[in-house]
Design a protein around this motif. Structure first.
Motif, PDB file in Angstrom:
ATOM      1  N   VAL A  27      -2.539   0.379  -4.405  1.00 52.93           N
ATOM      2  CA  VAL A  27      -1.922  -0.877  -4.003  1.00 52.93           C
ATOM      3  C   VAL A  27      -1.276  -1.553  -5.208  1.00 52.93           C
ATOM      4  CG1 VAL A  27      -2.272  -3.148  -2.974  1.00 52.93           C
ATOM      5  CG2 VAL A  27      -3.613  -1.218  -2.161  1.00 52.93           C
ATOM      6  N   LYS A  62      -7.008   2.000  -5.368  1.00 52.20           N
ATOM      7  CA  LYS A  62      -6.735   1.634  -3.979  1.00 52.20           C
ATOM      8  C   LYS A  62      -5.299   1.942  -3.561  1.00 52.20           C
ATOM      9  CE  LYS A  62     -10.099  -2.148  -3.829  1.00 52.20           C
ATOM     10  NZ  LYS A  62     -10.285  -3.610  -3.587  1.00 52.20           N
ATOM     11  N   GLY A  92       0.823  -1.190   0.000  1.00 46.90           N
ATOM     12  CA  GLY A  92       0.000   0.000   0.000  1.00 46.90           C
ATOM     13  C   GLY A  92       0.862   1.247   0.000  1.00 46.90           C
TER      14      GLY A  92
END
Length: 121
Positions: free
Chosen positions: A77, A75, A22
């Motif tokens: 990620v 996201k 992340g």
């Protein structure tokens, strides 16, 4: 940009793991993202990279056909799906951001902390 990798662990040879990384801070989608690894007593090795638009992917020779890098820009990620794992894949895996050409040999501007992957025979 700050990077946080997760998903490492112990797996038997032939098994699979998925690493996640992340990112927070600057705009994730601006960066080429990648994974590197470092085994005990060895130099850091390029594993994979993915372009900003996730259209282009690049792999180190030792993982081609077994590992897949992907990203989710919504996201923030980046993932590394690792299949058919071998004992020689045992290493600390590092997430990286803002890789520069040539990927794997060029500069890397941001590093995350590592996550340990151990493959037992």
């Amino acid at each position: 940009v700050q990077l946080q990798a997760s998903g490492g662990g112990l797996v038997q040879a032939g098994g699979s793991l998925r690493l996640s990384c992340g990112a927070s801070g600057r705009t994730f989608s601006n960066y080429v993202m990648g994974w590197f690894r470092q085994a005990p007593g060895k130099e850091r090795e390029f594993v994979a990279a993915i372009s900003r638009s996730f259209i282009n992917t690049y792999y180190g020779d030792s993982v081609k056909g077994r590992f897949t890098i992907s990203r989710d820009n919504a996201k923030n990620v980046v993932y590394l799906q690792m299949n058919s794992l071998k004992p020689e894949d045992t290493a600390v895996y590092y997430c990286a951001a803002d890789l520069r050409l040539p990927y794997g040999l060029g500069p890397v501007n941001y590093w995350g902390q590592g996550t340990l992957v151990t493959v037992s025979s």
